[in-house]
Scaffold this active site. Structure first.
Site, mmCIF file in Angstrom:
data_model
loop_
_atom_site.group_PDB
_atom_site.id
_atom_site.type_symbol
_atom_site.label_atom_id
_atom_site.label_comp_id
_atom_site.label_asym_id
_atom_site.label_seq_id
_atom_site.Cartn_x
_atom_site.Cartn_y
_atom_site.Cartn_z
ATOM 1 N N SER A 19 0.851 -1.190 0.000
ATOM 2 C CA SER A 19 0.000 0.000 0.000
ATOM 3 C C SER A 19 0.881 1.233 0.000
ATOM 4 O O SER A 19 1.994 1.219 0.556
ATOM 5 C CB SER A 19 -0.908 0.021 1.234
ATOM 6 N N TYR A 33 -1.651 -0.174 9.859
ATOM 7 C CA TYR A 33 -1.807 -0.763 8.519
ATOM 8 C C TYR A 33 -0.591 -0.458 7.663
ATOM 9 O O TYR A 33 -0.028 -1.351 7.003
ATOM 10 C CB TYR A 33 -3.072 -0.205 7.872
#
Length: 239
Positions: free
Chosen positions: A139, A152
Site C-alpha cells: 500500500s 496498517y
C-alpha cells in the site's frame, strides 16, 4: 507464453486478488486460489474455464494457516512460477490507544502469513524453469504515512522490505519479488472513505491487475523492488 505456468494467489475471492486470478486464468495459468470464505471462493470462480483451478479455503491470519497452504500446494505441484500475495486487512484508528487485537490481526495477515509463504515456498519457486516472481500487494500507506493508518502502513511497509530481501538473497537464483503499493483502489475495502475519496477518483482494480501481469512477463534478469501507484487526484503523496 503463460500456458503451463502455475500461480498461487491469496485473497483471491474478491477485489484485487480476484481480478489478478481471473486475468491469469484467462491466460491459461494453472491456479491455486486461497481465501477465507469457502462459499465466496467457490462463487468467485464458478464457471471460470481456461485453466486448472485448485481452491484452498483458509483464514491466513490463523497461526498454522500459511503452513497448511504450503502443504496443500506442494502435494499437487513440484514448482511455482508466481506467488501473488493479495490477502490483506486494514483497520483505521489513531495510534493513541490503538486496540492491540486489531494490531495483531493486521500483522498476522498482512505480514506474518506472506513471510511464511515466501520462506516455505522458496524451494518450489527456485524450481520454476523460467524464473519465478513474488508479487506482494502492499500500500502507498507503507511508503507515505497517513493519519489513522499507522499500523496498517507499518504492516504493509514490511512487505516492501520483504520483497527487497527476496531480491537480495534470491534474484541470482531466478526468484525476484515486487511490491505493488497503490493508493486507494476502488474495492469494498476502501468503501469507508467514500465520503472523502469518491470511488471515481480511486485507482481501478484493472490498473493494478495490468501492472501485476506486466511484471509477470519480465525476464528474471530484471528486478523491480516496488511500484508505487498514486491516484491522479491525490494531493502530494496522500494515499
Amino acid at each position: 507464453m503463460s500456458a503451463g505456468r502455475s500461480a498461487l494467489v491469496t485473497g483471491a475471492s474478491r477485489g484485487i486478488g480476484r481480478g489478478i486470478a481471473l486475468a491469469l486464468a484467462a491466460q491459461g495459468w494453472k491456479l491455486t486460489v486461497v481465501a477465507r470464505d469457502p462459499d465466496r471462493l467457490a462463487a468467485a470462480f464458478d464457471g471460470v474455464g481456461g485453466s486448472r483451478i485448485d481452491r484452498i479455503a483458509v483464514d491466513l491470519a490463523a497461526p498454522d494457516a500459511a503452513d497448511a497452504v504450503v502443504s496443500a500446494y506442494a502435494e499437487k505441484n513440484s514448482s511455482l512460477d508466481a506467488l501473488i500475495l493479495a490477502a490483506g486487512v486494514g483497520s483505521a484508528a489513531p495510534l493513541d490507544g490503538y486496540p492491540i487485537g486489531r494490531f495483531d490481526k493486521q500483522f498476522a495477515l498482512n505480514t506474518r502469513a506472506p513471510f511464511v509463504l515466501v520462506s516455505q515456498l522458496l524451494p518450489l519457486l527456485r524450481s520454476a524453469s523460467g524464473g519465478a516472481r513474488v508479487i506482494a500487494l502492499a500500500s502507498i500507506a507503507g511508503v507515505h504515512a497517513e493519519a489513522s493508518l499507522g499500523v496498517y502502513g507499518a504492516s504493509k511497509a514490511a512487505l516492501l522490505a520483504l520483497c527487497r530481501a527476496v531480491n537480495a538473497e534470491e534474484s541470482a537464483r531466478g526468484v525476484t519479488a515486487t511490491a505493488i503499493a497503490p493508493g486507494y483502489v476502488d474495492t469494498d475495502m476502501s468503501a469507508y472513505v467514500h465520503d472523502t475519496v469518491p470511488p471515481g477518483t480511486m485507482i481501478p482494480v484493472d490498473d493494478v491487475v495490468r501492472t501485476v501481469t506486466a511484471v509477470l512477463e519480465l525476464s528474471p534478469r530484471s528486478v523491480i523492488d516496488e511500484i508505487v501507484m498514486r491516484r491522479a487526484s491525490a494531493v502530494g503523496h496522500r494515499p
